[in-house]
Structure formats: structure tokens, C-alpha cells
Design an enzyme around this catalytic site. Sequence first.
Site, PDB file in Angstrom:
ATOM      1  N   ASP A 161       6.924   7.125 -36.821  1.00 61.19           N
ATOM      2  CA  ASP A 161       6.389   8.478 -36.776  1.00 61.19           C
ATOM      3  C   ASP A 161       7.340   9.495 -37.384  1.00 61.19           C
ATOM      4  OD1 ASP A 161       8.196   8.116 -34.696  1.00 61.19           O
ATOM      5  OD2 ASP A 161       6.692   8.233 -33.127  1.00 61.19           O
TER       6      ASP A 161
ATOM      7  N   ASN B 153       4.616   9.147 -20.613  1.00 63.14           N
ATOM      8  CA  ASN B 153       3.158   9.103 -20.399  1.00 63.14           C
ATOM      9  C   ASN B 153       2.547   7.829 -20.966  1.00 63.14           C
ATOM     10  OD1 ASN B 153       3.298   9.517 -23.104  1.00 63.14           O
ATOM     11  ND2 ASN B 153       2.246  11.488 -23.131  1.00 63.14           N
TER      12      ASN B 153
ATOM     13  N   HIS C 111       3.074   6.665 -24.074  1.00 69.60           N
ATOM     14  CA  HIS C 111       2.824   6.645 -25.520  1.00 69.60           C
ATOM     15  C   HIS C 111       3.713   5.619 -26.224  1.00 69.60           C
ATOM     16  CE1 HIS C 111       5.839  10.193 -26.359  1.00 69.60           C
ATOM     17  NE2 HIS C 111       6.437   9.046 -26.598  1.00 69.60           N
TER      18      HIS C 111
ATOM     19  N   GLU D 246      -0.613   9.307 -28.035  1.00 67.47           N
ATOM     20  CA  GLU D 246      -0.661   9.877 -26.700  1.00 67.47           C
ATOM     21  C   GLU D 246      -1.861   9.316 -25.920  1.00 67.47           C
ATOM     22  OE1 GLU D 246       2.005  11.304 -26.024  1.00 67.47           O
ATOM     23  OE2 GLU D 246       2.328  13.239 -26.976  1.00 67.47           O
TER      24      GLU D 246
HETATM   25  C1  F6R Z   1       9.985   7.426 -31.408  1.00 67.38           C
HETATM   26  C2  F6R Z   1       8.726   7.140 -30.747  1.00 67.38           C
HETATM   27  C3  F6R Z   1       8.500   7.425 -29.296  1.00 67.38           C
HETATM   28  C4  F6R Z   1       9.695   7.105 -28.406  1.00 67.38           C
HETATM   29  C5  F6R Z   1       9.397   7.500 -26.957  1.00 67.38           C
HETATM   30  C6  F6R Z   1      10.569   7.257 -26.049  1.00 67.38           C
HETATM   31  O1  F6R Z   1       9.899   7.080 -32.771  1.00 67.38           O
HETATM   32  O2  F6R Z   1       7.839   6.698 -31.400  1.00 67.38           O
HETATM   33  O3  F6R Z   1       7.389   6.675 -28.860  1.00 67.38           O
HETATM   34  O4  F6R Z   1       9.994   5.740 -28.490  1.00 67.38           O
HETATM   35  O5  F6R Z   1       9.048   8.853 -26.909  1.00 67.38           O
HETATM   36  O6  F6R Z   1      11.600   8.134 -26.399  1.00 67.38           O
HETATM   37  P1  F6R Z   1      13.065   8.004 -25.764  1.00 67.38           P
HETATM   38  O7  F6R Z   1      13.638   6.739 -26.314  1.00 67.38           O
HETATM   39  O8  F6R Z   1      13.790   9.226 -26.285  1.00 67.38           O
HETATM   40  O9  F6R Z   1      12.886   7.982 -24.298  1.00 67.38           O
END
Ligand code: F6R
Length: 243
Positions: free
Chosen positions: A67, A136, A138, A143
Site C-alpha cells: 500500500d 481492526n 485490516h 478496512e
Molecule cells: C502496512 C500495512 C498495514 C500494517 C498494519 C499494522 O503496509 O499494510 O496493514 O501492517 O496497520 O501496522 P503496525 O505494524 O504499525 O502495527
Amino acid sequence: MRIIKVDNYNVLSKRAADIIAAQVLLKPSCVLGLATGATPEGTYQELVRRNQEEGLSFSEVKTVNLDEYKGLSRDSNQSYYYYMNQHLFSHVDISKENTHLPDGLAENAQVECEAYEQLMNRLGGIDLQLLGIGRNGHIGFNEPDESFTNTTHTVALTQSTIDANAKYFESEDKMPHFAFTMGIGSIMRARKILLLANGDTKAQILKEALTGPVTPKVPASILQLHPDVTIVADIQALALFDK
Ligand code: F6R
């Protein structure tokens, strides 16, 4: 699904690096799907060390990231392009032209998303996709939703994600509220998936995602249907599994 339970973040990062290194040794020209965020930082640090000290080579590896924030330029220090260079690409022997992320400043979002999906197809699909998990549920920036998304698309970030990531920006209103993300389908088409989770803020969602119903309300729950998923998680993130 394999669950590897580790004592702490340091071991998690090493186990994750072991799996990515094994993929690169198995197929030096493999396509790695990569993630950003706090969770994989230690894994990238360990991969950099193995590249510099142990000769693990990324010279033929290709990468596609999950992303990118919509509206951030590549030289913005909060862009995922910047993150990937800072944590991995600038420190290993990968060719920059083999690394790919959606362009946050793309003029036409739909064209950008279609081109990203075509790029993944042209590369022959993802051999190993690295994932974190949002509070959540994702994965990528998919989402909670009414249905599972398929291909790369533009997404409006939820308040939960904005709350979790606003700390990286000067203020919440500086954080983009939209992003480009691979779809759930794009992720599920990867041949292997490696999901990392650490800390108690991930305990509840990890339990729901891995043992609850498969539902787009918990996007990561779809991983229960993937034939080759490895979870590396620490004791805190797995705390609710024994209960
Ligand atoms: C990042 C991504 C997100 C993160 C998720 C967890 O490229 O796609 O899905 O993996 O938000 O983020 P952290 O590791 O900061 O808890």
C-alpha cells in the site's frame, strides 16, 4: 496454518527473516510482497544484517508493496516509498527498478490501481507476502467492509487506522485519509503468506481473525482459507489463544 509463538520482538524479527531468507534462497528471482508499519522494522533490520554480513543477496529479487498513502510524494518522509528505502532497499543489493509501490501522487487513481495489478501479474504473482495486522483486522489497508475486495483500489482509512498511525505525522490532519492498497484478492493470490503480530494491542484481533468466523468485517479472517500461511507472533499477541 502454522503458528510460531516467540518470546519477544527480537526473536519474532529473526524468525520472520529466516522465512524470507529461505524464500530468497529457494528462488533468488522471487517476488516478495512487502509491508510497512512498526511490526516489520526489526525483520528488515535483520535482513539488512544478513545481506551485509552473511551474503544473503537480493540482486534478483523483485518486490511489490501492499500500500501507499494517497497524496504523499515519494520523498515525503511519511510515504511508504520513503519507509522502504530507509528500512531496506537503500541498505541491500536490490535493484531499485525491481522495487514497486503504488504512486501516491498518481493523477488518475483508477489507472494507477489497474496498472499496479497488471504489474503483479506481469511479475508472475507474489511468491511470499509479508503482512502485519491492523487493530481492526485490516491487512494492507483493506478496512472492515461489507464484502472482500479483489484487486488494488483506493480506500478511505477508518478512524481506528487514523488513530493508530497519526502519531507518525505532525498532526492528525496532516495524515492522508485515503490510500492505495492491494485488494484482499491480490493478497490471497500470493503463494505463501507470512503474518507478523506483536504486543498486547494485537491480542484480541489476532484471536478473532484466526479463530472467529471468516468475514469481511475482520479482513484478516480470510487468511483461514489460504493454503500456506505462517503466523509469527509473540506471547502478548497470542495471549488470548490459551483462554
Ligand atoms: C502496512 C500495512 C498495514 C500494517 C498494519 C499494522 O503496509 O499494510 O496493514 O501492517 O496497520 O501496522 P503496525 O505494524 O504499525 O502495527
